[in-house]
Design a protein around this motif. Structure first.
Motif, PDB file in Angstrom:
ATOM      1  N   VAL A  70     119.980 -56.459 -53.529  1.00 48.01           N
ATOM      2  CA  VAL A  70     118.876 -55.688 -54.209  1.00 48.01           C
ATOM      3  C   VAL A  70     118.131 -55.339 -53.185  1.00 48.01           C
ATOM      4  CG1 VAL A  70     117.849 -55.397 -55.770  1.00 48.01           C
ATOM      5  CG2 VAL A  70     119.804 -56.118 -56.483  1.00 48.01           C
ATOM      6  N   ARG A  71     117.184 -56.521 -52.928  1.00 47.57           N
ATOM      7  CA  ARG A  71     116.350 -56.393 -52.081  1.00 47.57           C
ATOM      8  C   ARG A  71     116.541 -55.929 -50.867  1.00 47.57           C
ATOM      9  NH1 ARG A  71     114.560 -61.647 -53.957  1.00 47.57           N
ATOM     10  NH2 ARG A  71     112.729 -62.093 -55.286  1.00 47.57           N
ATOM     11  N   PRO A 127     120.201 -61.272 -67.075  1.00 46.70           N
ATOM     12  CA  PRO A 127     118.557 -60.502 -66.554  1.00 46.70           C
ATOM     13  C   PRO A 127     117.956 -61.233 -65.709  1.00 46.70           C
ATOM     14  CG  PRO A 127     119.036 -62.771 -68.449  1.00 46.70           C
ATOM     15  CD  PRO A 127     120.261 -62.396 -67.785  1.00 46.70           C
ATOM     16  N   GLU A 128     117.875 -62.213 -65.343  1.00 45.94           N
ATOM     17  CA  GLU A 128     116.582 -61.765 -63.799  1.00 45.94           C
ATOM     18  C   GLU A 128     116.864 -61.231 -63.019  1.00 45.94           C
ATOM     19  OE1 GLU A 128     118.376 -64.354 -64.873  1.00 45.94           O
ATOM     20  OE2 GLU A 128     117.603 -66.049 -65.482  1.00 45.94           O
ATOM     21  N   LEU A 129     118.114 -60.509 -62.897  1.00 46.59           N
ATOM     22  CA  LEU A 129     117.977 -59.199 -61.979  1.00 46.59           C
ATOM     23  C   LEU A 129     116.775 -57.887 -62.497  1.00 46.59           C
ATOM     24  CD1 LEU A 129     119.489 -58.179 -59.295  1.00 46.59           C
ATOM     25  CD2 LEU A 129     121.202 -57.793 -61.068  1.00 46.59           C
ATOM     26  N   ALA A 130     117.064 -57.801 -63.540  1.00 47.03           N
ATOM     27  CA  ALA A 130     116.753 -56.471 -64.294  1.00 47.03           C
ATOM     28  C   ALA A 130     115.322 -56.669 -64.022  1.00 47.03           C
ATOM     29  CB  ALA A 130     116.400 -56.848 -65.777  1.00 47.03           C
ATOM     30  N   GLN A 131     114.681 -58.202 -64.078  1.00 48.72           N
ATOM     31  CA  GLN A 131     113.256 -58.834 -64.336  1.00 48.72           C
ATOM     32  C   GLN A 131     112.983 -58.931 -62.585  1.00 48.72           C
ATOM     33  OE1 GLN A 131     113.376 -62.517 -65.616  1.00 48.72           O
ATOM     34  NE2 GLN A 131     113.929 -62.171 -67.606  1.00 48.72           N
ATOM     35  N   MET A 132     113.427 -58.836 -61.407  1.00 46.12           N
ATOM     36  CA  MET A 132     113.436 -59.138 -59.848  1.00 46.12           C
ATOM     37  C   MET A 132     113.563 -57.619 -59.820  1.00 46.12           C
ATOM     38  SD  MET A 132     114.709 -57.943 -57.176  1.00 46.12           S
ATOM     39  CE  MET A 132     116.416 -58.340 -57.135  1.00 46.12           C
ATOM     40  N   TYR A 133     114.091 -56.383 -60.540  1.00 45.10           N
ATOM     41  CA  TYR A 133     114.551 -55.088 -60.035  1.00 45.10           C
ATOM     42  C   TYR A 133     113.216 -54.487 -60.445  1.00 45.10           C
ATOM     43  CZ  TYR A 133     115.717 -50.106 -59.249  1.00 45.10           C
ATOM     44  OH  TYR A 133     116.182 -49.351 -59.159  1.00 45.10           O
ATOM     45  N   ARG A 134     112.695 -54.768 -61.454  1.00 43.13           N
ATOM     46  CA  ARG A 134     111.691 -54.118 -62.512  1.00 43.13           C
ATOM     47  C   ARG A 134     110.465 -54.653 -61.467  1.00 43.13           C
ATOM     48  NH1 ARG A 134     109.042 -53.469 -68.336  1.00 43.13           N
ATOM     49  NH2 ARG A 134     106.974 -53.323 -67.809  1.00 43.13           N
ATOM     50  N   ARG A 135     109.995 -55.738 -60.747  1.00 45.42           N
ATOM     51  CA  ARG A 135     109.202 -56.632 -60.378  1.00 45.42           C
ATOM     52  C   ARG A 135     108.660 -55.973 -59.304  1.00 45.42           C
ATOM     53  NH1 ARG A 135     110.277 -61.033 -61.039  1.00 45.42           N
ATOM     54  NH2 ARG A 135     111.221 -61.178 -58.533  1.00 45.42           N
TER      55      ARG A 135
END
Length: 221
Positions: A70-71, A127-135
């Protein structure tokens, strides 16, 4: 060090530098083919031509591989959008059009388009993916777009709209377009054609957003 070793050194250093991307390319292909849950680190290593231990040298877990994908694909797009949005003065419709067309052009690369597809598939179970994408994406881009819309309203380019809700109207059709194809198998004839979608979307969006000519208070130079 002998002459042969000297000759081999840069080649092997270049090979080592390329390995993280080789791992990510292999993982992306497997995540698309099999899904995230069904793909093992051993599978990624085999596809990349490496040992399992070599993969762990670069990424501590399969989840870390997904985050790195994603990054690699999405964060540079956010950076480009922020560079365009930052402190822009003038008609915001120009910047909105530039950013959406840039996004459509980037998503024409199948490797990049695969990322929103993976996010749709995996975000509920990871959910960690969602948190990373949001951040790293959402929390950076939304304030810049809200500021752009507020300035457009203050300067008379746009109607009195809610900036937060307007962001959803701007990006929502692109997300829905990809989701309809990925989640429900509803593909437009001839493919996604994101460029055509953006042109159609901007025509509808700007007709709704644009303030009447009498509302414009000043002209930006």
């Amino acid at each position: 060090m002998n002459e042969i070793e000297k000759d081999r050194g840069p080649k092997f250093r270049r090979r080592a530098e390329a390995r993280p991307d080789e791992v990510l390319d292999a993982a992306l292909a497997l995540f698309i083919e099999k899904g995230f849950a069904a793909t093992r680190v051993e599978d990624i290593a085999k596809r990349a031509g490496l040992s399992k231990g070599a993969v762990y040298l670069y990424f501590p877990s399969k989840e870390a591989v997904l985050e790195a994908l994603v990054r690699r694909a999405i964060v540079p797009i956010a950076d480009s959008a922020l560079q365009t949005l930052h402190d822009y003065e003038g008609d915001p419709r120009i910047v909105i059009g530039l950013v959406l067309n840039m996004l459509a052009a980037r998503l024409s690369d199948p490797r990049i388009l695969a990322m929103p597809k993976l996010i749709f598939r995996e975000v509920l179970g990871f959910p960690e993916l969602a948190q990373m994408y949001r951040r790293e994406v959402i929390d950076r881009v939304i304030p810049a777009v809200e500021g752009l819309i507020r300035r457009g309203i203050d300067q008379g380019y746009l109607r009195q709209v809610d900036p937060s809700l307007t962001i959803r109207s701007i990006i929502g059709p692109l997300l829905l377009h990809v989701a309809m194809a990925e989640l429900f198998g509803i593909m437009p004839e001839g493919g996604l054609h994101l460029d055509k979608l953006v042109d159609n979307h901007l025509s509808i969006l700007f007709d709704g957003l644009s303030a009447p000519p009498s509302a414009k208070t000043w002209s930006a130079s």
